[in-house]
Each structure stands twice: as C-alpha cells, then as structure tokens.
Design an enzyme around this catalytic site. Structure first.
Site, PDB file in Angstrom:
ATOM      1  N   LYS A  44      27.364  -7.805  -4.568  1.00  0.00           N
ATOM      2  CA  LYS A  44      28.795  -7.944  -4.893  1.00  0.00           C
ATOM      3  C   LYS A  44      29.653  -7.319  -3.807  1.00  0.00           C
ATOM      4  CE  LYS A  44      27.839  -7.365  -9.832  1.00  0.00           C
ATOM      5  NZ  LYS A  44      27.990  -6.389 -10.933  1.00  0.00           N
ATOM      6  N   ARG A  64      11.992   2.857   1.776  1.00  0.00           N
ATOM      7  CA  ARG A  64      11.577   2.059   2.926  1.00  0.00           C
ATOM      8  C   ARG A  64      12.620   0.970   3.092  1.00  0.00           C
ATOM      9  NH1 ARG A  64       5.951  -0.806   4.445  1.00  0.00           N
ATOM     10  NH2 ARG A  64       5.498   1.378   4.803  1.00  0.00           N
ATOM     11  N   ARG A  66       0.823  -1.223   0.000  1.00  0.00           N
ATOM     12  CA  ARG A  66       0.000   0.000   0.000  1.00  0.00           C
ATOM     13  C   ARG A  66       0.846   1.257   0.000  1.00  0.00           C
ATOM     14  NH1 ARG A  66      -3.412  -2.079   2.988  1.00  0.00           N
ATOM     15  NH2 ARG A  66      -1.996  -3.822   3.015  1.00  0.00           N
ATOM     16  N   THR A  67       1.896   1.310   0.821  1.00  0.00           N
ATOM     17  CA  THR A  67       2.692   2.541   0.860  1.00  0.00           C
ATOM     18  C   THR A  67       3.428   2.706  -0.473  1.00  0.00           C
ATOM     19  OG1 THR A  67       2.937   2.258   3.219  1.00  0.00           O
ATOM     20  CG2 THR A  67       4.427   3.807   2.197  1.00  0.00           C
ATOM     21  N   HIS A  95       7.823   6.391  10.706  1.00  0.00           N
ATOM     22  CA  HIS A  95       7.053   6.360   9.457  1.00  0.00           C
ATOM     23  C   HIS A  95       6.340   7.713   9.352  1.00  0.00           C
ATOM     24  CE1 HIS A  95       4.923   4.925   6.092  1.00  0.00           C
ATOM     25  NE2 HIS A  95       4.424   3.801   6.557  1.00  0.00           N
TER      26      HIS A  95
HETATM   27  C1  NCD Z   1       2.495   0.243   8.450  1.00  0.00           C
HETATM   28  C2  NCD Z   1       3.999   0.049   8.398  1.00  0.00           C
HETATM   29  O1  NCD Z   1       4.512  -0.422   7.400  1.00  0.00           O
HETATM   30  O2  NCD Z   1       4.610   0.421   9.376  1.00  0.00           O
HETATM   31  N1  NCD Z   1       1.881   0.026   7.210  1.00  0.00           N
HETATM   32  C3  NCD Z   1       1.807   1.053   6.316  1.00  0.00           C
HETATM   33  O3  NCD Z   1       2.795   1.602   5.896  1.00  0.00           O
HETATM   34  N2  NCD Z   1       0.584   1.472   5.983  1.00  0.00           N
HETATM   35  C4  NCD Z   1       1.834  -0.509   9.542  1.00  0.00           C
HETATM   36  C5  NCD Z   1       2.057  -1.989   9.612  1.00  0.00           C
HETATM   37  O4  NCD Z   1       2.702  -2.605   8.768  1.00  0.00           O
HETATM   38  O5  NCD Z   1       1.536  -2.565  10.565  1.00  0.00           O
END
Ligand code: NCD
Length: 336
Positions: A93, A114, A64-65, A147
C-alpha cells in the site's frame, strides 16, 4: 563486540566480532550440544525462553537458514512468527520498510531478517535503537553483502574440524567459486583474519574474483595472507580446508551468460587424490553442481555437519542475545 547504549546486541556484520566473543560462543555451542543429548536436557533448553517471541522476516528465498533459525528458536522454547512474502504486507500500500518493520517489532522480542537489500538490517537496527522499545536484530543474509551467522557456523565447523590439529591458526583455506557475489565468502574471509597466520587462496573465474572493497579490507589485516588465482588444480594440494560456493545466478545475469567455464571450478571425485588426507570440505549450501555427489561419502566432506552446526551455533547466539547464556554454562545443571 559492540553493544549499543540501549543494551541491545545486534548481529549485523562480520566486522563486529572479536576473537574472545567467538571463543565464548563456541564454548556455549559445545555445552548446548552436550545438554541436547538427553530428553531432560532438551526440556531444560525449551524452558529457557518460552516467554519470548521472535519474528522471522525472510523476504529473500531461503529454506535452510530460515528453518535453521526457526528450529533454534523452538529449541529454546520461543514462539515464532514469519513474513516470507512482502506482497502480503502493507508495503504494497506504499508503507516504507522502516514503518513495516517498526510495526512488526512491537509484537516481538527479536527480529531475524534476510532481505535482498544490502544494509537494510543496519538501517532497521539503528531505527529500533531510537525507539522506546528497542529489540535486537540478527542479519540472516543481506543481499550480496553479508551473512555473519553463516560465517560463525563456518568457523565453528573449522574450529571443530581442526580441534586435534592446533585449531584454525596457521591453516590454509581455499575459497572457490563465485567470490564476487557470494556474501558468505565476504563474511567468512573477514572473520578468518581474527585467527593468526591464516592464508586464503581465492580460486575463481577472473570475472568472479572478490570485489575491490573486500580486497582492500583484507590487505589491511595483519594476521592474514591471501592469493587470488584461476588455477584450481594448483591450489587444491595446499588446502587444509576447502570452501566451495555456487554461482549466485540471481544477481547480475549478464555475467552468467559470459560464464561458460563454471565447471572448471567444480570439485570432482577425480580431485580427491589431490587433497590432503585430512582436508575439510565445506559448502554453505545449497549445492548446485559444485561438488560431485559421490564426494558426500568421503570422510573429508564436512558440509552436512556444517548445516547441523548452524542450528546449534544459532541456539548459542540467541541465548546470548536474550541473556540466558549464563544458565546454560552454570555448572550445577541437572545431569544429562
Ligand atoms: C547462502 C546464502 O544464502 O548466502 N546460503 C545459506 O544461507 N546457507 C549461500 C548461497 O545461497 O549460495
């Protein structure tokens, strides 16, 4: 908001935000949503940044993100490239993460990342600041640490949900679940202290309470009161909003073995009668069993619009970082 000397605005941590910046971003998001209602508006947005390229470096699972950011970039007309699997990169490598990311940065105008490594985004932003071609970095989740863009979309959802009820100021927010390892909890609680007189009830199994560093940092914030409890039923009736989270089973597996009573912290249909009539129910998603599916039909369930708000707030954030926010807010836009 800290802007570094090279003029690149990085989004790294919840701590960097000021209230004015958030309010500006929320106004920008409202305007983008209005513009996006028509075909002409969507075409206007897609003409803002077609000359810019972005790399999505997502080496920790995400759908989703990842999609939310990718779609936001596409709405602004940007071209995206992606790294999802570090085993296909020269890291295999023996190349350092710093060298890999510096290489990728030379092809694009923005990096959204991420990673399971806490602090990696900060390291990369600092490194890029020292190069002759610095570009902005957005933290889309850094291990169990932070986050910040999730916190922005959570606050935007609360801001809209409380629009007719005096805003976020003075509200009681119940944050429930895995508070120890959930990074969204860390970023959101820090940013809630930007509003006056907010109270947080942290509800969890005692083994999953907030970490000491967060506790200490919240104790220093004058605007915010907080309580920690393992009693869900006592906390629910106070809540103006509930923020559910899942058990972060990808970290520290030993705790999961001990955690036999996770169900005690799930929101069930039978709990709805305990909630205020206008309580907002949020969840950063993905949901496991923390919220009964039947609750999706309740008007208090805000988690689906929360996800859509994520896409719009990210359009706003990227347009601000890349300097086209003024064009979005100009009064003489074509009519939508
Ligand atoms: C969250 C995360 O990745 O920290 N998800 C997200 O980015 N919407 C929450 C989770 O994974 O529980």
């Amino acid at each position: 908001m800290n802007q570094d000397i090279n003029g690149c605005l990085h989004i790294l941590t919840a701590k960097q935000f000021e209230r004015n910046f958030l309010e500006y971003l929320f106004r920008l998001t409202d305007q983008i949503r209005k513009i996006a209602k028509s075909k002409e508006g969507m075409l206007f947005l897609s003409n803002l940044l077609p000359h810019k390229r972005v790399m999505l470096y997502f080496t920790q699972p995400s759908t989703r993100t990842f999609l939310s950011f990718q779609t936001s970039c596409h709405i602004l007309g940007m071209k995206t490239s992606e790294i999802r699997d570090p085993t296909t990169s020269s890291e295999q490598k023996g190349e350092s993460l710093e060298d890999s990311l510096r290489t990728f940065s030379s092809y694009v105008d923005l990096i959204i990342m991420r990673s399971p490594v806490a602090g990696l985004c900060d390291r990369i932003a600092r490194l890029l600041n020292e190069t002759y071609r610095p570009i902005s970095v957005i933290n889309a989740g850094s291990g169990p640490d932070e986050h910040p863009t999730q916190a922005i979309l959570d606050l935007y959802t609360l801001h809209r949900g409380f629009e007719e009820k005096g805003g976020i100021k003075g509200k009681k927010i119940c944050i429930i679940g895995d508070l120890k390892r959930g990074r969204t909890v860390r970023s959101l609680s820090k940013m809630l202290s930007l509003y006056e007189d907010v109270t947080i009830y942290f509800v969890s199994d005692p083994s999953l309470q907030i970490k000491e560093d967060l506790r200490e940092s919240l104790l220093k914030r004058k605007n915010l009161d907080f309580f920690e409890t393992d009693n869900l039923l006592k906390a629910l009736p106070h809540a103006d909003a509930i923020y559910m989270t899942r058990t972060q089973s990808e970290y520290e597996l030993d705790i999961n073995i001990k955690l036999k009573n996770a169900e005690k912290y799930h929101l069930k249909s039978s709990h709805l009668k305990l909630l205020k009539e206008d309580c907002l129910i949020l969840h950063p998603m993905p949901r496991c069993q923390e919220i009964d599916r039947a609750i999706d039909l309740d008007p208090r369930a805000f988690y689906w619009r929360q996800e859509r708000n994520g896409m719009w707030t990210r359009v706003a954030l990227i347009s601000k970082i890349l300097g086209v926010d003024d064009r979005i807010l100009l009064p003489d836009l074509p009519s939508y």
